[in-house]
Design a protein around this motif. Structure first.
Motif, mmCIF file in Angstrom:
data_model
loop_
_atom_site.group_PDB
_atom_site.id
_atom_site.type_symbol
_atom_site.label_atom_id
_atom_site.label_comp_id
_atom_site.label_asym_id
_atom_site.label_seq_id
_atom_site.Cartn_x
_atom_site.Cartn_y
_atom_site.Cartn_z
ATOM 1 N N ALA A 127 -18.664 -6.958 33.340
ATOM 2 C CA ALA A 127 -18.941 -6.542 31.960
ATOM 3 C C ALA A 127 -17.844 -5.612 31.438
ATOM 4 O O ALA A 127 -17.420 -5.730 30.288
ATOM 5 C CB ALA A 127 -20.306 -5.860 31.882
ATOM 6 N N LEU A 128 -17.364 -4.718 32.274
ATOM 7 C CA LEU A 128 -16.300 -3.808 31.850
ATOM 8 C C LEU A 128 -14.969 -4.541 31.723
ATOM 9 O O LEU A 128 -14.167 -4.234 30.840
ATOM 10 C CB LEU A 128 -16.179 -2.640 32.823
ATOM 11 N N ALA A 129 -14.729 -5.517 32.577
ATOM 12 C CA ALA A 129 -13.486 -6.290 32.500
ATOM 13 C C ALA A 129 -13.428 -7.097 31.201
ATOM 14 O O ALA A 129 -12.336 -7.395 30.715
ATOM 15 C CB ALA A 129 -13.362 -7.218 33.704
ATOM 16 N N ARG A 130 -14.579 -7.423 30.639
ATOM 17 C CA ARG A 130 -14.624 -8.180 29.376
ATOM 18 C C ARG A 130 -14.543 -7.263 28.155
ATOM 19 O O ARG A 130 -14.425 -7.754 27.030
ATOM 20 C CB ARG A 130 -15.893 -9.019 29.315
ATOM 21 N N HIS A 131 -14.629 -5.967 28.346
ATOM 22 C CA HIS A 131 -14.583 -5.022 27.218
ATOM 23 C C HIS A 131 -13.221 -5.094 26.538
ATOM 24 O O HIS A 131 -12.177 -5.119 27.205
ATOM 25 C CB HIS A 131 -14.851 -3.604 27.742
ATOM 26 N N LEU A 132 -13.228 -5.134 25.237
ATOM 27 C CA LEU A 132 -12.003 -5.250 24.452
ATOM 28 C C LEU A 132 -10.999 -4.138 24.770
ATOM 29 O O LEU A 132 -9.791 -4.395 24.874
ATOM 30 C CB LEU A 132 -12.351 -5.242 22.955
ATOM 31 N N ALA A 133 -11.482 -2.927 24.969
ATOM 32 C CA ALA A 133 -10.576 -1.800 25.251
ATOM 33 C C ALA A 133 -9.810 -2.005 26.555
ATOM 34 O O ALA A 133 -8.637 -1.655 26.647
ATOM 35 C CB ALA A 133 -11.360 -0.487 25.307
ATOM 36 N N PHE A 134 -10.465 -2.580 27.552
ATOM 37 C CA PHE A 134 -9.797 -2.792 28.840
ATOM 38 C C PHE A 134 -8.622 -3.755 28.697
ATOM 39 O O PHE A 134 -7.521 -3.489 29.183
ATOM 40 C CB PHE A 134 -10.799 -3.297 29.890
ATOM 41 N N GLY A 135 -8.848 -4.886 28.053
ATOM 42 C CA GLY A 135 -7.770 -5.851 27.844
ATOM 43 C C GLY A 135 -6.611 -5.249 27.069
ATOM 44 O O GLY A 135 -5.436 -5.455 27.407
ATOM 45 N N ARG A 136 -6.918 -4.494 26.045
ATOM 46 C CA ARG A 136 -5.872 -3.846 25.249
ATOM 47 C C ARG A 136 -5.114 -2.815 26.082
ATOM 48 O O ARG A 136 -3.897 -2.700 25.977
ATOM 49 C CB ARG A 136 -6.479 -3.175 24.019
ATOM 50 N N SER A 137 -5.846 -2.082 26.911
ATOM 51 C CA SER A 137 -5.203 -1.064 27.757
ATOM 52 C C SER A 137 -4.288 -1.702 28.783
ATOM 53 O O SER A 137 -3.181 -1.218 29.017
ATOM 54 C CB SER A 137 -6.265 -0.189 28.430
ATOM 55 N N LEU A 138 -4.746 -2.792 29.428
ATOM 56 C CA LEU A 138 -3.881 -3.485 30.388
ATOM 57 C C LEU A 138 -2.616 -3.981 29.706
ATOM 58 O O LEU A 138 -1.518 -3.840 30.242
ATOM 59 C CB LEU A 138 -4.608 -4.665 31.033
ATOM 60 N N ALA A 139 -2.769 -4.572 28.524
ATOM 61 C CA ALA A 139 -1.600 -5.075 27.789
ATOM 62 C C ALA A 139 -0.655 -3.931 27.442
ATOM 63 O O ALA A 139 0.570 -4.072 27.564
ATOM 64 C CB ALA A 139 -2.055 -5.812 26.526
ATOM 65 N N ALA A 140 -1.196 -2.785 27.028
ATOM 66 C CA ALA A 140 -0.359 -1.629 26.691
ATOM 67 C C ALA A 140 0.393 -1.127 27.916
ATOM 68 O O ALA A 140 1.598 -0.838 27.846
ATOM 69 C CB ALA A 140 -1.214 -0.512 26.090
ATOM 70 N N LEU A 141 -0.296 -1.032 29.044
ATOM 71 C CA LEU A 141 0.369 -0.567 30.268
ATOM 72 C C LEU A 141 1.470 -1.537 30.687
ATOM 73 O O LEU A 141 2.567 -1.113 31.063
ATOM 74 C CB LEU A 141 -0.651 -0.384 31.394
ATOM 75 N N GLN A 142 1.196 -2.829 30.599
ATOM 76 C CA GLN A 142 2.219 -3.814 30.952
ATOM 77 C C GLN A 142 3.406 -3.730 29.997
ATOM 78 O O GLN A 142 4.553 -3.838 30.423
ATOM 79 C CB GLN A 142 1.616 -5.218 30.969
ATOM 80 N N GLU A 143 3.135 -3.497 28.737
ATOM 81 C CA GLU A 143 4.218 -3.334 27.758
ATOM 82 C C GLU A 143 5.073 -2.112 28.090
ATOM 83 O O GLU A 143 6.276 -2.096 27.847
ATOM 84 C CB GLU A 143 3.624 -3.195 26.354
ATOM 85 N N MET A 144 4.459 -1.101 28.708
ATOM 86 C CA MET A 144 5.181 0.110 29.104
ATOM 87 C C MET A 144 5.840 -0.037 30.473
ATOM 88 O O MET A 144 6.404 0.918 30.993
ATOM 89 C CB MET A 144 4.239 1.314 29.086
ATOM 90 N N GLY A 145 5.743 -1.217 31.086
ATOM 91 C CA GLY A 145 6.442 -1.468 32.343
ATOM 92 C C GLY A 145 5.599 -1.407 33.596
ATOM 93 O O GLY A 145 6.125 -1.558 34.704
#
Length: 181
Positions: A127-145
């Motif tokens: 349920a937490l893995a499907r949360h919109l904030a989690f996906g956005r946070s992972l994408a942001a971290l990946q964008e930061m390297g």
């Protein structure tokens, strides 16, 4: 403590409050055998999941979970690489948004600024893995390297990779990069 001649360098292992943290003492010898000087950091709630005396015995260093007080000496040598495992929903979201309210998240935000290779290994409920904030946070971290080792399609009981797999991925992330030592 300076990295040994010919070693890979200093590895911070940061653990959050998830069941896999109870096995963190298995990762330390794997990293040491691979030439890393390991320093463990845990979130305040993560302290309840790890065997702090065993980690301190294995690393020969204190396990840190709080900010040092003014006037206290710095306790960690500069990192050459970081593993964040298990990384929880809370830590991933705070880290991606720069909310450094714990030593672990503050340290992660800081080492990113130095360009240190970081491998994040999230472990959380479906349920937490499907949360919109989690996906956005992972994408942001990946964008930061930040490199992320996470398979959202894996069954929950198989979502946490083995410590051996995590070390393999770290070495892929670090590649031929020279260490600070």
């Amino acid at each position: 403590m300076e990295p040994l001649e010919g070693s890979r360098g200093v590895l911070y292992v940061i653990a959050c409050a998830a069941p896999a943290a109870a096995d963190l003492h298995h990762l330390v010898p794997l990293a040491q055998t691979s030439g890393w000087q390991v320093h463990a950091v845990v979130t305040p709630t993560g302290e309840r999941f790890v065997d702090i005396p065993e980690l301190e015995r294995l690393t020969g260093d204190l396990v840190r979970s709080t900010y040092r007080m003014p006037g206290e000496p710095k306790g960690l040598p500069p990192a050459d690489a970081v593993i964040v495992a298990p990384a929880t929903f809370n830590t991933i979201n705070k880290w991606a948004n720069g909310i450094a309210d714990t030593f672990a998240v503050g340290l992660l935000c800081e080492v990113m600024g130095f360009g240190v290779p970081i491998l994040a290994v999230p472990l959380l409920k479906d349920a937490l893995a499907r949360h919109l904030a989690f996906g956005r946070s992972l994408a942001a971290l990946q964008e930061m390297g930040v490199s992320v080792l996470f398979d959202p399609e894996a069954p929950p009981e198989s979502r946490m990779p083995s410590w051996e797999r995590i070390m393999q991925e770290l070495h892929t992330v670090v590649g031929g990069r020279q260490t600070q030592g």
